[in-house]
Write a protein that holds these residues in place. Structure first.
Motif, PDB file in Angstrom:
ATOM      1  N   UNK A  51     -11.203   4.023   5.577  1.00  0.00           N
ATOM      2  CA  UNK A  51     -11.132   2.957   4.575  1.00  0.00           C
ATOM      3  C   UNK A  51     -10.018   3.234   3.575  1.00  0.00           C
ATOM      4  N   UNK A  52      -9.360   2.162   3.164  1.00  0.00           N
ATOM      5  CA  UNK A  52      -8.318   2.311   2.155  1.00  0.00           C
ATOM      6  C   UNK A  52      -8.545   1.299   1.034  1.00  0.00           C
ATOM      7  N   UNK A  79       3.619   0.345   8.853  1.00  0.00           N
ATOM      8  CA  UNK A  79       3.896   1.631   9.494  1.00  0.00           C
ATOM      9  C   UNK A  79       3.449   2.766   8.571  1.00  0.00           C
ATOM     10  N   UNK A  80       2.685   3.656   9.157  1.00  0.00           N
ATOM     11  CA  UNK A  80       2.132   4.758   8.383  1.00  0.00           C
ATOM     12  C   UNK A  80       2.947   6.029   8.623  1.00  0.00           C
ATOM     13  N   UNK A  81       3.624   6.497   7.579  1.00  0.00           N
ATOM     14  CA  UNK A  81       4.462   7.688   7.682  1.00  0.00           C
ATOM     15  C   UNK A  81       3.740   8.860   7.030  1.00  0.00           C
ATOM     16  N   UNK A  82       3.549   9.915   7.803  1.00  0.00           N
ATOM     17  CA  UNK A  82       2.925  11.123   7.278  1.00  0.00           C
ATOM     18  C   UNK A  82       3.918  12.272   7.365  1.00  0.00           C
ATOM     19  N   UNK A  83       4.159  12.894   6.234  1.00  0.00           N
ATOM     20  CA  UNK A  83       5.040  14.069   6.222  1.00  0.00           C
ATOM     21  C   UNK A  83       4.179  15.294   5.939  1.00  0.00           C
ATOM     22  N   UNK A  84       4.358  16.320   6.780  1.00  0.00           N
ATOM     23  CA  UNK A  84       3.580  17.545   6.588  1.00  0.00           C
ATOM     24  C   UNK A  84       4.228  18.419   5.517  1.00  0.00           C
ATOM     25  N   UNK A  85       3.395  18.831   4.584  1.00  0.00           N
ATOM     26  CA  UNK A  85       3.864  19.766   3.547  1.00  0.00           C
ATOM     27  C   UNK A  85       3.074  21.066   3.630  1.00  0.00           C
ATOM     28  N   UNK A 129       7.069   6.576  -4.375  1.00  0.00           N
ATOM     29  CA  UNK A 129       6.618   7.965  -4.352  1.00  0.00           C
ATOM     30  C   UNK A 129       5.581   8.112  -3.239  1.00  0.00           C
ATOM     31  N   UNK A 130       5.462   9.325  -2.723  1.00  0.00           N
ATOM     32  CA  UNK A 130       4.460   9.589  -1.686  1.00  0.00           C
ATOM     33  C   UNK A 130       3.082   9.173  -2.185  1.00  0.00           C
ATOM     34  N   UNK A 131       2.268   8.668  -1.261  1.00  0.00           N
ATOM     35  CA  UNK A 131       0.934   8.188  -1.629  1.00  0.00           C
ATOM     36  C   UNK A 131       0.926   6.688  -1.875  1.00  0.00           C
ATOM     37  N   UNK A 132       2.075   6.056  -1.679  1.00  0.00           N
ATOM     38  CA  UNK A 132       2.172   4.621  -1.967  1.00  0.00           C
ATOM     39  C   UNK A 132       2.681   3.831  -0.769  1.00  0.00           C
ATOM     40  N   UNK A 133       2.713   2.511  -0.986  1.00  0.00           N
ATOM     41  CA  UNK A 133       3.158   1.574   0.046  1.00  0.00           C
ATOM     42  C   UNK A 133       4.318   0.765  -0.518  1.00  0.00           C
ATOM     43  N   UNK A 134       5.305   0.509   0.336  1.00  0.00           N
ATOM     44  CA  UNK A 134       6.458  -0.265  -0.142  1.00  0.00           C
ATOM     45  C   UNK A 134       6.031  -1.691  -0.481  1.00  0.00           C
ATOM     46  N   UNK A 135       6.777  -2.292  -1.383  1.00  0.00           N
ATOM     47  CA  UNK A 135       6.470  -3.653  -1.846  1.00  0.00           C
ATOM     48  C   UNK A 135       6.349  -4.638  -0.684  1.00  0.00           C
ATOM     49  N   UNK A 149       6.158   0.156   4.889  1.00  0.00           N
ATOM     50  CA  UNK A 149       5.762   1.549   5.069  1.00  0.00           C
ATOM     51  C   UNK A 149       4.717   1.991   4.040  1.00  0.00           C
ATOM     52  N   UNK A 150       3.814   2.864   4.529  1.00  0.00           N
ATOM     53  CA  UNK A 150       3.003   3.672   3.615  1.00  0.00           C
ATOM     54  C   UNK A 150       3.437   5.107   3.840  1.00  0.00           C
TER      55      UNK A 150
END
Ligand code: FES
Length: 159
Positions: free
Chosen positions: A72-73, A80-86, A109-115, A119-120
């Motif tokens: 759930x979000x 498109x869901x972009x996940x970057x590993x840190x 910023x990371x954790x957000x979705x473009x207008x 992308x998220x």
């Protein structure tokens, strides 16, 4: 009053049917929330309030479920869901530079979705592929040994 929707999905009828089916039945909460998520792509606040009223469940319980399940979000998600590993391996091999470039290219910023909801961007911890660090995924597709220079080329693949 029927379900009101401000996101132009034109699916108020579906929501009304869902609320009617589980009216006064708190056991239907997860099914109803899954339906809302399917229709909208996330859980809009107004719709959660309507769901709580229809099922007779405290709103705090609804939010408890919404935050417990990763599926759930509470915020609109991008196509498109972009996940970057840190995780550690990715971090030491340059993931922070990739993050800076992703945020610059997307304008968020990371954790957000473009207008434009294209992308998220989310940061994650160890995708279990440390041997090909730094790792990024887009809709589950893995991009190994990412660099800041590769970012725009990868993003361009996803309209
Ligand atoms: S730390 Fe990134 S995949 Fe393991």
């Amino acid at each position: 009053m029927g379900a009101e929707c401000k996101c132009n999905c034109n699916q108020e009828g579906k929501l009304d049917a869902l609320f009617a089916q589980y009216k006064g039945n708190p056991n239907g909460l997860i099914v109803v929330m899954a339906g809302i998520q399917e229709i909208h792509g996330y859980l809009p606040k107004d719709t959660l309030v309507q769901a709580a009223e229809a099922l007779g469940v405290p709103l705090s319980d609804v939010y408890g479920v919404a935050t417990f399940y990763a599926a759930f979000s509470l915020r609109p998600r991008g196509r498109h869901s972009v996940n970057l590993c840190l995780g550690t391996a990715c971090y030491v091999k340059g993931a922070p530079e990739v993050q800076v470039m992703l945020e610059k290219e997307m304008g968020i910023k990371a954790g957000n979705t473009t207008e434009d909801r294209r992308f998220s961007l989310d940061l994650v911890r160890c995708l279990g592929a440390c041997g090909i660090a730094p790792v990024m995924t887009v809709n589950g597709e893995v991009f190994p040994r990412m660099t800041a220079e590769k970012v725009s080329e990868v993003l361009a693949k996803y309209e």
